[in-house]
Motif scaffolding. Structure first.
Motif, short mmCIF file in Angstrom:
data_model
loop_
_atom_site.label_atom_id
_atom_site.label_comp_id
_atom_site.label_asym_id
_atom_site.label_seq_id
_atom_site.Cartn_x
_atom_site.Cartn_y
_atom_site.Cartn_z
N ALA A 1 -37.07 7.78 15.89
CA ALA A 1 -37.57 8.29 14.61
C ALA A 1 -38.21 9.67 14.78
CB ALA A 1 -38.57 7.31 14.02
N LEU A 2 -38.78 9.92 15.94
CA LEU A 2 -39.41 11.21 16.22
C LEU A 2 -38.44 12.21 16.83
CD1 LEU A 2 -42.81 9.91 17.63
CD2 LEU A 2 -42.41 11.02 15.41
N GLY A 3 -37.19 11.80 17.03
CA GLY A 3 -36.17 12.69 17.58
C GLY A 3 -36.27 12.85 19.09
N LEU A 4 -36.92 11.91 19.77
CA LEU A 4 -37.12 12.04 21.21
C LEU A 4 -36.00 11.43 22.05
CD1 LEU A 4 -40.94 11.27 21.31
CD2 LEU A 4 -39.81 13.49 21.36
N GLY A 5 -35.44 10.32 21.65
CA GLY A 5 -34.38 9.70 22.45
C GLY A 5 -34.84 9.41 23.86
N GLN A 6 -33.89 9.45 24.80
CA GLN A 6 -34.16 9.21 26.22
C GLN A 6 -34.88 7.89 26.48
OE1 GLN A 6 -33.05 11.56 28.77
NE2 GLN A 6 -34.16 13.44 28.34
N SER A 7 -34.46 6.85 25.76
CA SER A 7 -34.94 5.50 26.03
C SER A 7 -33.82 4.75 26.73
CB SER A 7 -35.31 4.79 24.72
OG SER A 7 -36.38 5.44 24.09
N TYR A 8 -34.12 4.21 27.86
CA TYR A 8 -33.12 3.54 28.68
C TYR A 8 -33.36 2.04 28.67
CZ TYR A 8 -31.92 8.21 30.13
OH TYR A 8 -31.54 9.52 30.13
#
Length: 178
Positions: free
Chosen positions: A141-148
């Motif tokens: 939602a914050l545009g951060l991504g990079q969740s594995y």
């Protein structure tokens, strides 16, 4: 909300760090069975390894952080506090141990741990954990991504992402947790 960040990094607004969420499902035999069954179902539908996100072996963590150049920065472990096997494995690894950080007991609480994980450069969690799922969704939602959350070994035995960040919203994979 920033108690964990402040305890670990002071007033730095630009700290570079990764967060690992260890969720073991060990509070009761029923919870363990439910958690393992959920992880197995998510594994079947996403193609992810059925145990990697639970065991968080050092090679698994390094397969994510090394290509991103983040093994030289703090690695914060947040945990359900039920099983210290993951912590012990990470402390025994010569590359990870010097960078591993735990939030001081007086600064750890659900809101602070969530904020710490959301604001990290990389988040590594367990797709069967609603806590990890909330963090991954917040990062998106914050545009951060990079969740594995969804990884498996390929034919060469190398870890790879098999289902991207948006899989946390896929009803076929996550069911009611999507």
């Amino acid at each position: 909300m920033c108690s964990g960040i402040k305890a670990l990094f002071g007033d730095k607004n630009n700290a570079i760090y990764s967060v690992i969420h260890s969720r073991t499902f060990n509070s009761s035999p029923q919870e363990r069975d439910t958690g393992l069954n959920l992880l197995a179902r998510i594994s079947r539908t996403s193609g992810s390894d059925p145990e990697a996100a639970l065991n968080l072996e050092p090679n698994y963590i390094k397969s994510i952080l090394r290509p991103l150049g983040l093994l030289n920065y703090p690695i914060v472990l947040i945990t359900d506090g039920q099983d210290f096997t993951v912590l012990q494995r990470l402390l025994n690894d010569p590359e990870i141990a010097p960078k591993l950080r735990l939030v001081p007991e007086e600064a750890t609480w659900v809101g602070g741990d969530i904020t710490l994980a959301i604001m990290s450069n990389v988040f590594i969690g367990n797709p069967a954990s609603s806590f990890s799922g909330f963090i991954a969704k917040s990062r998106l939602a914050l545009g951060l991504g990079q969740s594995y959350l969804f990884r498996a070994k390929n034919e060469k035995g190398e870890w790879q992402t098999v289902c991207g960040d948006t899989c946390v919203y896929d009803k076929n994979i996550m069911g009611a947790m999507s």
